[in-house]
Design a protein around this motif. Structure first.
Motif, PDB file in Angstrom:
ATOM      1  N   THR A 146      31.456 -93.973  30.476  1.00  0.00           N
ATOM      2  CA  THR A 146      32.705 -94.729  30.134  1.00  0.00           C
ATOM      3  C   THR A 146      32.961 -95.169  28.676  1.00  0.00           C
ATOM      4  OG1 THR A 146      32.572 -95.561  32.473  1.00  0.00           O
ATOM      5  CG2 THR A 146      34.182 -96.693  30.868  1.00  0.00           C
ATOM      6  N   GLY A 147      34.021 -94.941  28.185  1.00  0.00           N
ATOM      7  CA  GLY A 147      34.246 -95.285  26.875  1.00  0.00           C
ATOM      8  C   GLY A 147      33.599 -94.421  25.815  1.00  0.00           C
TER       9      GLY A 147
ATOM     10  N   GLY B 150      33.653 -89.177  36.643  1.00  0.00           N
ATOM     11  CA  GLY B 150      35.024 -88.431  35.945  1.00  0.00           C
ATOM     12  C   GLY B 150      35.123 -87.300  36.569  1.00  0.00           C
TER      13      GLY B 150
ATOM     14  N   GLY C  14      35.405 -90.001  28.611  1.00  0.00           N
ATOM     15  CA  GLY C  14      35.091 -91.284  28.615  1.00  0.00           C
ATOM     16  C   GLY C  14      35.416 -91.595  29.873  1.00  0.00           C
ATOM     17  N   SER C  15      35.575 -90.858  30.844  1.00  0.00           N
ATOM     18  CA  SER C  15      36.159 -91.219  32.298  1.00  0.00           C
ATOM     19  C   SER C  15      35.022 -92.081  32.944  1.00  0.00           C
ATOM     20  CB  SER C  15      36.571 -89.916  32.987  1.00  0.00           C
ATOM     21  OG  SER C  15      35.197 -89.213  33.364  1.00  0.00           O
ATOM     22  N   GLY C  16      33.691 -91.877  32.652  1.00  0.00           N
ATOM     23  CA  GLY C  16      32.605 -92.613  33.438  1.00  0.00           C
ATOM     24  C   GLY C  16      31.795 -91.485  34.247  1.00  0.00           C
TER      25      GLY C  16
END
Length: 699
Positions: free
Chosen positions: A314-315, A400, A395-397
């Protein structure tokens, strides 16, 4: 691997009997006498010739299938590693990977000992197959030629003397399809032919384009030619070597043998009349033999992965990619690296790529929230085509989007932690003292530790084995036969060692060979010859190491034992007129199995002398007899000649005729008995021989 299939129309099968070279219990080489013609297999309706160094296969003699389409497969361990298709010509001939023949399809297989070559036909419901023999030429060495001087009758350009050429190779004594009696060493040089010798050059003494040496020579096919050239050959199962030596007596013959082509030619053993000839040619260059044919496996591009674990925290602005190295074509070059790329972002053509020698990579500097396609290429000296592994949103974790072909994969582990327990752990053993361990590559792992423990206090425990990624196999050695072990594999990286996976495995125990049959026992002069079926190993870890032939005399004296490695042998040095019981014992290390004697086989026999009559003449007016012959036993032996055709009875012509040291005997008698109308005489010897002959009247 089972015996090759054969068509129903083949001629009846029979055992191929022959002598063989073997080791005695003391380790010295022994050559047993032949029981049938050696070195020349009988003719058959079709044959598969395997030129394994050239990756070439030739079909010949399949006249009944002329014009049909033939499919030839090369198999290893039951898996096809090469295939070719072509049409047989009018003579039943077809070849692959040779000028004028057909190419293999897709890849030119590297044919190795033990590989099976199988052929099927479009218009026939049968297949033939042959097994590639193990003999392989490894070295050809000349001793140098030493001149000694010419004879007065020699041409001026002749150089007489002595030189040797030695051909050395390896073979597998446990190869069930190798028969020493169906094996030849050959040197081929067209210039070693009187008709090919240029004017003014010495033709040498030998006029043989191909000069063969047999491990089991016989009277019809001896090794060498007296006075022209000599040769010997031995096979030593202890060192797994075959050695053939030519002795040449002119410089011209020596040079041509040394410069010729050197070949090991092995006909497949067994009951087939003629199926399967492997020719291992020392001077040939391996690989494709004609332009336009596919490359060998080591010239093929690698197989790239088709699935992988894709994750993006994430991020973050990076994507973690982990994969397994897929199975590569047999004999192909190993994969040594990969190129992994992320394609997408604000501009669809944007690409970020990394190269690695491992099985995981981090692609950094991507756009958060953008979707990228992940591709991979494999390298083994050649690059494969790019293979899509799916898409991922940066960045979807850890949960994702990952959509590789085949339905997607779970995100990989957090790269900042130790790896998880390896999946797919398997441990197997087909030996007395080792085990093979394999597992699936663990994402993030840089190495693995393999350990073995046992609840059996008497079992030896090996030291742990450390394996560097990307390897996912290990072999544990020094185990105890018949013991059960628990095998553990733990993955590790810079963050530590993760949890272990476990599996159990048991090593094999030594087992005696399976039952086999004695099929033929033949007494001779001071000898007994025998044939038997091959004994199968008791288990994969207990190969049959050889056989003992034991001749036990009925008078209580010590038995006579000789060793053999094939399925025929001869016990010599026996006593004539003494009854012996012959047994054959199969060995696997220290375990043994005695051969079964079927009711149709008599293994209690008596060696005897052999007597022949070479001359038998009678002159009626003088009642004169002139009779001569031979006996194989020449030690204190006598023959006795009587009238009639019943051995040992009838009116005496002459008794106690001594047998000379060279085995001959002679009768020259006047005023003997009147010859009966049957003109028959019978001859017996002190050593137990009997024969009947017809007298010829001279007047």
């Amino acid at each position: 691997m089972g015996a090759p299939a054969s068509r129903a129309s083949r001629s009846p099968k029979r055992l191929i009997a022959g002598g063989l070279a073997a080791l005695t219990a003391t380790g010295s080489l022994v050559t047993f006498a032949t029981m049938a013609q050696a070195g020349t297999p009988p003719a058959g309706p079709g044959n598969i010739e395997i030129f394994n160094k050239r990756s070439m296969v030739a079909l010949e003699g399949y006249t009944a299938q002329a014009g049909q389409e033939a499919t030839v497969e090369v198999l290893r361990g039951g898996a096809t590693i090469g295939i070719g298709v072509g049409t047989l010509d009018a003579t039943g001939f077809l070849e692959f990977n040779h000028p004028g023949g057909e190419c293999w399809i897709g890849v030119t297989p590297t044919i190795k000992p033990g590989d099976e070559v199988r052929v099927s036909f479009s218009g026939e419901a049968f297949t033939d197959s042959a097994i590639t023999a193990s003999p392989t030429v490894t070295e050809v060495v000349g001793s140098g030629f030493t001149a000694t001087g010419n004879l007065p009758t020699d041409p001026e350009n002749r150089v007489r003397g002595t030189g040797t050429v030695t051909i050395t190779g390896t073979y597998d004594p446990a190869d069930p399809w190798f028969d020493p009696a169906r094996f030849n060493i050959e040197t081929v040089n067209p210039e070693n032919d009187d008709d090919k010798t240029p004017p003014g050059e010495d033709p040498g003494l030998s006029d043989n384009r191909a000069m063969g040496i047999s491990l089991v020579p016989d009277a019809e096919h001896p090794n060498g030619e007296p006075g022209l050239w000599e040769a010997t050959a031995t096979a030593d199962p202890a060192t797994r070597t075959i050695v053939g030596t030519y002795t040449l007596f002119t410089k011209a013959d020596y040079d041509r043998v040394l410069e010729g082509d050197h070949v090991f030619a092995a006909w497949m053993a067994g009951e087939e009349p003629a199926l399967g000839l492997t020719q291992n040619e020392f001077e040939e260059i391996p690989g494709p033999g004609m332009g336009g044919c596919p490359p060998s496996p080591d010239g093929q591009v690698p197989t790239a992965p088709t699935t992988a674990q894709l994750s993006s925290a994430t991020g973050s602005t990076s994507v973690e990619v982990a994969w397994e190295t897929p199975a590569q074509p047999a004999d192909g070059s190993p994969v040594t690296g990969y190129r992994v790329a992320a394609i997408g972002g604000a501009h669809a053509e944007q690409e970020t790529a990394e190269r690695t020698g491992g099985t995981s990579v981090s692609l950094d500097g991507l756009e958060a929230g953008a979707t990228y396609e992940i591709t991979i290429e494999a390298y083994n000296g050649r690059w494969s085509a790019a293979q899509s592994l799916g898409t991922v949103v940066v960045g979807s974790g850890t949960g994702g989007t990952t959509t590789p072909p085949g339905g997607g994969t779970d995100p990989g582990p957090d790269p900042a932690t130790a790896p998880g327990a390896p999946a797919g752990l398997a441990a197997t053993s087909a030996s007395l003292d080792s085990a093979d361990v394999s597992w699936t590559a663990t994402a993030g792992a840089t190495g693995y530790t393999v350990t073995a423990t046992s609840a059996d206090t008497a079992a030896a425990v090996p030291a742990p084995v450390t394996i560097a990624a990307p390897a996912t196999t290990a072999t544990l050695t020094g185990l105890t036969s018949g013991a059960t072990y628990t095998v553990s594999v733990a993955a590790s990286n810079a963050n530590g060692e993760g949890p272990a996976s476990t599996a159990t495995v048991s090593t094999l125990r030594a087992v005696a060979p399976a039952a086999f049959n004695l099929t033929r026992v033949v007494p001779g002069h001071e000898s007994i010859a025998a044939e038997w079926t091959a004994a199968a190993p008791g288990n994969p870890a207990s190969p049959v190491s050889g056989y003992d032939l034991v001749a036990t005399p009925a008078d209580g004296q010590a038995p006579v034992t000789v060793a053999a490695t094939g399925t025929t042998g001869t016990v010599s040095g026996l006593r004539n007129k003494v009854e012996y019981t012959l047994t054959v014992v199969a060995k696997s290390g220290t375990t043994t199995t005695r051969g079964t004697v079927p009711a149709t086989v008599d293994n209690t026999v008596t060696p005897t002398d052999v007597v022949t009559v070479t001359r038998a003449q009678f002159r009626a007016d003088r009642r004169e007899y002139k009779i001569s012959g031979t006996a194989q036993d020449s030690t204190a032996n006598r023959v006795h000649i009587r009238l009639g055709d019943v051995a040992g009875s009838g009116t005496t012509i002459q008794l106690n005729v001594p047998v000379a040291a060279d085995g001959t005997w002679t009768v020259d008698l006047r005023n003997g008995p009147t010859l009966p109308t049957s003109n028959r005489i019978n001859v017996t010897s002190d050593s137990g021989a009997r024969t009947v002959a017809l007298m010829t009247r001279t007047r």
